[in-house]
Design a protein around this motif. Sequence first.
Motif, PDB file in Angstrom:
ATOM      1  N   MET A  97      26.675 -18.764  35.085  1.00  0.00           N
ATOM      2  CA  MET A  97      26.819 -19.483  37.211  1.00  0.00           C
ATOM      3  C   MET A  97      28.157 -20.513  36.837  1.00  0.00           C
ATOM      4  O   MET A  97      29.163 -20.245  37.221  1.00  0.00           O
ATOM      5  CB  MET A  97      25.670 -21.120  36.578  1.00  0.00           C
ATOM      6  N   TYR A 185      25.202 -19.355  49.456  1.00  0.00           N
ATOM      7  CA  TYR A 185      26.008 -19.073  48.323  1.00  0.00           C
ATOM      8  C   TYR A 185      25.070 -18.984  46.608  1.00  0.00           C
ATOM      9  O   TYR A 185      25.590 -17.982  45.661  1.00  0.00           O
ATOM     10  CB  TYR A 185      26.883 -20.101  47.777  1.00  0.00           C
ATOM     11  N   PHE A 186      23.741 -19.703  46.883  1.00  0.00           N
ATOM     12  CA  PHE A 186      22.963 -19.673  45.880  1.00  0.00           C
ATOM     13  C   PHE A 186      22.103 -18.372  45.952  1.00  0.00           C
ATOM     14  O   PHE A 186      22.162 -17.528  44.974  1.00  0.00           O
ATOM     15  CB  PHE A 186      21.662 -21.204  46.311  1.00  0.00           C
ATOM     16  N   PHE A 189      24.685 -15.733  44.672  1.00  0.00           N
ATOM     17  CA  PHE A 189      24.730 -15.419  43.208  1.00  0.00           C
ATOM     18  C   PHE A 189      23.416 -14.517  42.707  1.00  0.00           C
ATOM     19  O   PHE A 189      23.261 -14.164  41.627  1.00  0.00           O
ATOM     20  CB  PHE A 189      25.052 -17.050  42.905  1.00  0.00           C
ATOM     21  N   PHE A 190      21.883 -15.189  42.558  1.00  0.00           N
ATOM     22  CA  PHE A 190      20.927 -14.967  42.791  1.00  0.00           C
ATOM     23  C   PHE A 190      20.320 -14.003  43.038  1.00  0.00           C
ATOM     24  O   PHE A 190      19.821 -12.883  42.274  1.00  0.00           O
ATOM     25  CB  PHE A 190      19.874 -16.041  42.393  1.00  0.00           C
TER      26      PHE A 190
ATOM     27  N   ARG B  55      28.648 -24.682  55.405  1.00  0.00           N
ATOM     28  CA  ARG B  55      29.248 -23.624  54.129  1.00  0.00           C
ATOM     29  C   ARG B  55      29.495 -24.577  53.511  1.00  0.00           C
ATOM     30  O   ARG B  55      29.873 -24.263  52.220  1.00  0.00           O
ATOM     31  CB  ARG B  55      30.283 -22.687  55.148  1.00  0.00           C
ATOM     32  N   GLN B  58      27.656 -26.102  51.505  1.00  0.00           N
ATOM     33  CA  GLN B  58      27.411 -25.351  49.954  1.00  0.00           C
ATOM     34  C   GLN B  58      28.139 -25.745  49.320  1.00  0.00           C
ATOM     35  O   GLN B  58      27.461 -24.949  48.140  1.00  0.00           O
ATOM     36  CB  GLN B  58      26.728 -24.422  50.810  1.00  0.00           C
ATOM     37  N   VAL B  62      27.289 -25.844  44.884  1.00  0.00           N
ATOM     38  CA  VAL B  62      27.280 -24.941  44.177  1.00  0.00           C
ATOM     39  C   VAL B  62      28.220 -24.932  43.146  1.00  0.00           C
ATOM     40  O   VAL B  62      27.658 -25.188  41.850  1.00  0.00           O
ATOM     41  CB  VAL B  62      27.834 -24.095  45.181  1.00  0.00           C
ATOM     42  N   PHE B  66      26.326 -26.070  39.502  1.00  0.00           N
ATOM     43  CA  PHE B  66      27.199 -24.931  38.703  1.00  0.00           C
ATOM     44  C   PHE B  66      27.570 -25.110  37.336  1.00  0.00           C
ATOM     45  O   PHE B  66      27.609 -25.152  35.946  1.00  0.00           O
ATOM     46  CB  PHE B  66      27.319 -23.480  38.890  1.00  0.00           C
ATOM     47  N   PRO B  70      27.470 -27.150  31.928  1.00  0.00           N
ATOM     48  CA  PRO B  70      28.415 -26.499  31.017  1.00  0.00           C
ATOM     49  C   PRO B  70      29.346 -27.250  30.657  1.00  0.00           C
ATOM     50  O   PRO B  70      29.782 -28.077  29.222  1.00  0.00           O
ATOM     51  CB  PRO B  70      28.793 -25.276  31.840  1.00  0.00           C
TER      52      PRO B  70
END
Lengths: 282, 368
Positions: A97, A185-186, A189-190, B55, B58, B62, B66, B70
């Motif tokens: 990710m 977008y999710f 990716f998935f 968009r 989003q 994202v 994401f 991390p």
Amino acid sequence: MIQLKKSFLGTVFDVLKYVMLTLASLIAVIPVAVCVFTAFKTEEEYTHGSVLELPKSFAYLENFKEAIVKANMLQCFLNTILVLIVVLVCSVFISAMLAYVLNRFTFPGRNMIESLFLFASLLPGIAMQVTIYQIMYSLGLINHLYGYMIVLMGTDIISIYLFLQFFENLPVSLDESATMDGCTYFGVFFRILFPLLKPAIMTTVVLKGVSVYNEYYASNLYLQRPELRTISTALYTFTGPYGSKYNYICAGVLITIIPLLVFFLIFQKQVYSGMAAGAVKG
Amino acid sequence: MWAWKSQSSKNLCGQEGKNNLLLDYNSVLQIPGGGKMNQQSVSGSSSFKQWFLKRDVQRVLVIVTFMAVPLLLLLMFTYIPFAKMIQFSFYNMKYIGERRFVGLANYRRVFQNKELFGSLLVSLYYMGGGVVQLALALLFASLFVFKVKGEAVFKAAMFFPYLICGIAIGFIFKFFYFHGYVLDTILQLFGWKLEDLPLWLQDTKINNVALAATSVWRYTGQNVILFLGAMMSVDSDLYEAAALDGCNRWQQFRYIILPSIKSIIVLNIILCVSGCLSAFEPPYVITNGSFGTATYFVQMNSVAHETQKVGLASAMAIVLLALIILCTIGQRLFFKYVFNNGTEDESKSAARARKKAEKAQKRKGARA
């Protein structure tokens, strides 16, 4: 005449080549092979015979039984497997990710974040454990399997690099056509990219899996209760009580090595290519 | 791509009243996003779902979701500990209890205490080992490039030590070096007498060499695989062409193999030096740092976790980090200056010669 000389040199070279290869393989194998012999020896054979002798039979399993019971190795295996599964799954998702966002989007601070991860790989891991221990202590994460899992996930730079590299080679047109078809977008990716990451996932699983299975330093620090030990720290407990009773110790060593050996023999190709891929991060 | 699309749909929205035909066209094509945008501007409603599907929203969602985990992990296990390490290095403290600010006293102790700073000298043994390891790996990798019968067996035998857990390696070699056991028995086969053989792990003359040898044993096979990977990425036609042109094996190695793996060798040398400075595993698991085998990190580990002088240990860590960074930068500059970073296939003199030749050719062409 010249032809003859050439072929003569060629044979010498060939002989030399095989001698060197055999020698190197022997040196690599002998320390482990002797350990295998010793693990199958009875007390009597071990104390009186030469170490290089083969055991009388490879069916003598008392040493293994003793090692498994004394070090509670079955429990430790369960712990290790649990840690392996959770850490691998989480690591793969986290790194994939992150790599997706860093590779496909531009936003303020992106380069800085990437170089933060880059610099982190320079810091020597064991030195950091001094202060990480203090943080874990204040968060109350010591002596919990999940605390240990979090530590293993936290210091994971290589897999991020692997995924970043892999995304470089996935064409952006894939994303574009998916968004055209109404993917979020999710979803991109998935549904689209993640399945394509299989080779990178394989590499991460191999590299990370081996390192997690073999990890002992953090495990020794953060999992001090005997029932939480992983397989490598279980082996460490042989130091005290057995002293120089190497027939038991070798049995313990073999127990930890055998799963790896099986894994290696099955996934040899993936292991090699994983190693090669993991190296080109510089 | 998207910028164009949303703009075009906005245009459509703007012309909505005037040009019904275009609008129909849009809805017939059912361009996603574009269509939605259109609807939204018509109805003016903005439910959560529509907001979510925008968009821009989003994109932010994202990026934030994401990266949150991390980044949190990076902060928690890298940068906060790093900052704390710097802070602790100025204090006299344990893990729990009060701490006292002592300024640079910890750093002074690192440099003045012979046992601590002197342990960096032990790393020299591991550097020696590292050189041997790289040379051996290069040799065997180039052997594997040519046809070898039973290649898989040799490769597997050499590589497998890399996969064995550090603790297991510790036991294997404690057993291997134990007086009168494996190594001594093997040497006796070749005519040595047991009385003449040293205690491999206790004799201060030889024990560091013995320990460095275990790390050569462990990593050589892995280096072979790395180098082999780089060598195999060379087009095999090159070898065939070279063989046809009558190149011998040394020439093939010198002019085809070596250039192709220059950069990975340079990288490995750089990694080797920082790895040797922070050598830890062999002495930690085999001798626990006794009999003068303690490397800098083994010392640091015992300072941190046995005597719990956290301040001193942090100062040691920072000194080593500074050393590693200095060495890395120094080496990179060195390689950049001397070998062009190993990234270019031709050497400087070769490049100069080529340019000269090109120029000459041009002149000739002009004259003709």
